[in-house]
Design an enzyme around this catalytic site. Structure first.
Site, PDB file in Angstrom:
ATOM      1  N   HIS A 129       0.841  -1.190   0.000  1.00 51.12           N
ATOM      2  CA  HIS A 129       0.000   0.000   0.000  1.00 51.12           C
ATOM      3  C   HIS A 129       0.881   1.245   0.000  1.00 51.12           C
ATOM      4  O   HIS A 129       1.960   1.251   0.592  1.00 51.12           O
ATOM      5  CB  HIS A 129      -0.909   0.008   1.231  1.00 51.12           C
ATOM      6  CG  HIS A 129      -1.804  -1.185   1.287  1.00 51.12           C
ATOM      7  ND1 HIS A 129      -2.968  -1.273   0.574  1.00 51.12           N
ATOM      8  CD2 HIS A 129      -1.691  -2.355   1.949  1.00 51.12           C
ATOM      9  CE1 HIS A 129      -3.547  -2.435   0.802  1.00 51.12           C
ATOM     10  NE2 HIS A 129      -2.794  -3.119   1.633  1.00 51.12           N
ATOM     11  N   GLY A 189       8.862 -22.084  10.046  1.00 51.92           N
ATOM     12  CA  GLY A 189       7.501 -21.606  10.280  1.00 51.92           C
ATOM     13  C   GLY A 189       7.424 -20.118  10.550  1.00 51.92           C
ATOM     14  O   GLY A 189       8.379 -19.496  11.033  1.00 51.92           O
ATOM     15  N   ALA A 232      12.861 -19.670  11.213  1.00 53.81           N
ATOM     16  CA  ALA A 232      11.492 -19.454  11.676  1.00 53.81           C
ATOM     17  C   ALA A 232      11.312 -18.030  12.200  1.00 53.81           C
ATOM     18  O   ALA A 232      12.201 -17.466  12.836  1.00 53.81           O
ATOM     19  CB  ALA A 232      11.148 -20.459  12.764  1.00 53.81           C
ATOM     20  N   ARG A 287      25.115 -16.490   8.367  1.00 52.21           N
ATOM     21  CA  ARG A 287      26.363 -17.083   7.872  1.00 52.21           C
ATOM     22  C   ARG A 287      26.107 -17.706   6.515  1.00 52.21           C
ATOM     23  O   ARG A 287      24.978 -18.007   6.142  1.00 52.21           O
ATOM     24  CB  ARG A 287      26.940 -18.105   8.841  1.00 52.21           C
ATOM     25  CG  ARG A 287      26.177 -19.409   8.936  1.00 52.21           C
ATOM     26  CD  ARG A 287      26.893 -20.364   9.904  1.00 52.21           C
ATOM     27  NE  ARG A 287      26.131 -21.558  10.144  1.00 52.21           N
ATOM     28  CZ  ARG A 287      26.264 -22.693   9.456  1.00 52.21           C
ATOM     29  NH1 ARG A 287      27.136 -22.787   8.482  1.00 52.21           N
ATOM     30  NH2 ARG A 287      25.538 -23.745   9.755  1.00 52.21           N
TER      31      ARG A 287
END
Length: 184
Positions: A106, A133, A151, A174
């Protein structure tokens, strides 16, 4: 306007009648999908889909036709693809649960936002990439082959090949060498 006519970096009206209709059609198709029909529906809706790919339900995408996946693609539960621009995955990509790939954005100018205008930028993911996740990848990002995104990361900039990257914002922690075929 159709989803494949949206130009990256150019403002478009997110509530254009045709775009609304296309999103509604996709959502209805996804709601009607019965267990075991996922492969056929995904082949029909996505830009590319292969029999050796898997996307765990539930998942969401806006248009589908702007999502292109390579072979052996796997997306775990609750994947979200806001595919106003093209989202491309190479072969052997693994996506953990609750990950989002957001090409839409936006304007900073609230007057433009109030007009329901948006812009978008593509996302490109190489082959052999793993997302832990709860990752979010923003439009305009390219992630190189063999990268690992930890994650909870929010990826706002390009990640090179063979990088371990994580954090908010995501950054390279790394680099690692390629694994020789005989070591796999």
């Amino acid at each position: 306007m159709k989803a494949n006519e949206i130009k990256p970096g150019v403002l478009y009206h997110a509530y254009d009648e045709e775009l609304l209709e296309q999103r509604k059609k996709v959502q209805e198709a996804l709601k009607q999908m019965k267990q075991g029909e996922e492969q056929q529906v995904l082949k029909e809706l996505l830009g590319s889909w292969h029999d050796d790919c898997e996307m765990c339900v539930p998942f969401h995408f806006d248009y589908g036709e702007n999502i292109f996946v390579g072979h052996r693609f796997h997306a775990n539960f609750n994947a979200v693809f806001l595919d106003e621009a093209r989202i491309t995955f190479g072969d052997d990509c693994l996506i953990g649960p609750n990950c989002g790939f957001y090409t839409a954005s936006h304007p900073l100018d609230s007057a433009l936002r109030d007009q329901m205008l948006e812009t978008c930028a593509p996302i490109t993911v190489g082959s052999h990439v793993w997302f832990g996740g709860n990752c979010v990848v923003l439009g305009g990002v390219t992630i190189g082959d063999h990268a690992v995104i930890g994650a909870g990361s929010v990826v706002t900039k390009d990640i090179p090949p063979y990088a371990l990257a994580y954090g908010n914002p995501c950054r390279v922690i790394r680099m690692f060498a390629s694994v020789k075929a005989e070591e796999r």
